[in-house]
Enzyme design. Structure first.
Site, PDB file in Angstrom:
ATOM      1  CB  CYS A 172      -0.875  -0.088   1.113  1.00 53.93           C
ATOM      2  SG  CYS A 172      -1.933   1.657   1.445  1.00 53.93           S
TER       3      CYS A 172
ATOM      4  CB  CYS B 246      -0.647   2.577   3.936  1.00 49.63           C
ATOM      5  SG  CYS B 246      -2.182   2.016   3.125  1.00 49.63           S
ATOM      6  CG  ASP B 247       3.119   1.128   4.306  1.00 50.56           C
ATOM      7  OD1 ASP B 247       2.711   1.545   5.503  1.00 50.56           O
ATOM      8  OD2 ASP B 247       3.094  -0.028   3.995  1.00 50.56           O
TER       9      ASP B 247
END
Ligand code: NAP
Length: 302
Positions: free
Chosen positions: A130, A133-134
């Site tokens: 992701c 997200c990261d």
């Protein structure tokens, strides 16, 4: 007993809840993790009517609030089994058993893995599925993205604004994803596209340090030192828990047409986990509307 239980709180499931509530039916939405589903990973949605730009998170939160305001109940428990009787569907989670007159399966899909040694161990230690997200952990660092679909192209674009260098590794010489995104990527100075190649090894100590990339045409192996690897090689439909009851195709998708009916009366399917031509946000929400309307019709006819 609820009128309708929706399994999954992605765009398809939450839209189904909105339509079912507007038909004055009681609705329980059961979701394993968090509302939003796959679209949470999209930083910028540009192809959904009305808003030219909206993040997947903002989109999901708006739909969630809309469904809740209309009276849909949300419970965060994973559905592990569904049983079907003539007038009752039983939906089982590890904590509770719920019943409804009709069920809508909107479970979406999960990340496909590359299947490399240490891939699981390195999640959170350099391997991610992701980018939204990261990605922030990789500011000014070196990353690679694997895949050639829209997710890989969008991840590579997103990361190119954060990271020092982005490698995009694709197993063919043409992309499955949209040409617009591919064209944008080709203009980025910090992006190198590696075609016809597979990631064949993850090199690590505690964290990922490098990857080996094998050229499919000549077998040459290149080692790329990097900080992060973003794997975006598609998704697997989350239907395994219903495989004994619902007919799936060879790839694991629920077999259904545009009416969203499954092989079981009173169980409907909506979104990415069914057989369909185009898996997009707009078709997922469209499915949610159809499945809820069909479920209401089914209940009314009983
Ligand atoms: P996808 O379209 O299925 O693409 C998966 C990519 O991964 C393909 O390029 C495939 O290669 C490659 N791949 C699969 N298995 C692999 C393996 N073992 N090793 C290396 N490469 C592998 O998946 P996606 O990109 O996640 O997209 C899923 C759906 O969501 C698509 O319909 C997509 O259009 C949609 N989506 C839409 C948006 C948007 O509209 N903004 C954003 C994201 C996703 P091949 O091409 O060779 O098969």
């Amino acid at each position: 007993m609820y009128d309708i239980i929706v399994v999954g709180a992605g765009p398809a499931g939450m839209t189904a809840a909105i339509y079912a509530r507007r038909a004055a039916r009681s609705v329980l939405v059961l979701e394993a993790v968090n509302y939003g589903g796959q679209i949470l990973n999209t930083p910028d949605i540009e192809n959904y009517p009305v808003e030219a730009h909206i993040s997947g998170y903002d989109f999901s939160t708006k739909v969630y609030e809309q469904a809740k305001d209309l009276g849909a109940e949300f419970v965060f428990e994973k559905v592990v089994e569904i049983r079907s009787e003539e007038d009752k569907k039983t939906v089982i989670t590890p904590k509770n058993t719920y019943t409804a007159k009709a069920v809508i399966l909107a479970t979406g899909s999960e990340n496909r893995k590359l299947g490399l040694d240490d891939e699981d161990r390195l999640v959170g230690r350099g391997v991610s599925y992701c980018a939204t997200c990261d990605g922030n952990f990789y500011r000014n660092k070196v990353v690679a993205v694997v895949g050639g679909g829209n997710t890989a192209l969008e991840d590579a674009l997103y990361l190119s604004d954060l990271a020092k260098q982005v490698y995009l590794i694709h197993r063919r010489d043409s992309f499955r994803g949209e040409e617009t995104n591919a064209a944008r990527l080709k203009e980025k100075e910090n992006v190198e596209i590696i075609y016809n190649a597979n990631v064949t090894k993850l090199i690590s100590e505690k964290r990922l340090k490098a990857i080996e990339v094998t050229d499919k045409l000549n077998g040459n192996v290149r080692t790329i030192e990097l900080n992060g690897l973003f794997i975006a090689v598609g998704r697997i439909p989350e239907n395994r828990n219903f495989a004994d009851l619902i007919k799936l195709d060879d790839a694991g998708y629920v077999i259904a047409g545009e009416d969203c009916h499954t092989n079981i009366d009173g169980i409907f399917v909506a979104g990415d986990n069914r057989t369909k031509m185009l898996r997009q946000l707009v078709t997922a929400t469209g499915d949610g509307a159809v499945a809820a309307t069909e479920a209401v019709k089914y209940i009314n006819n009983k």
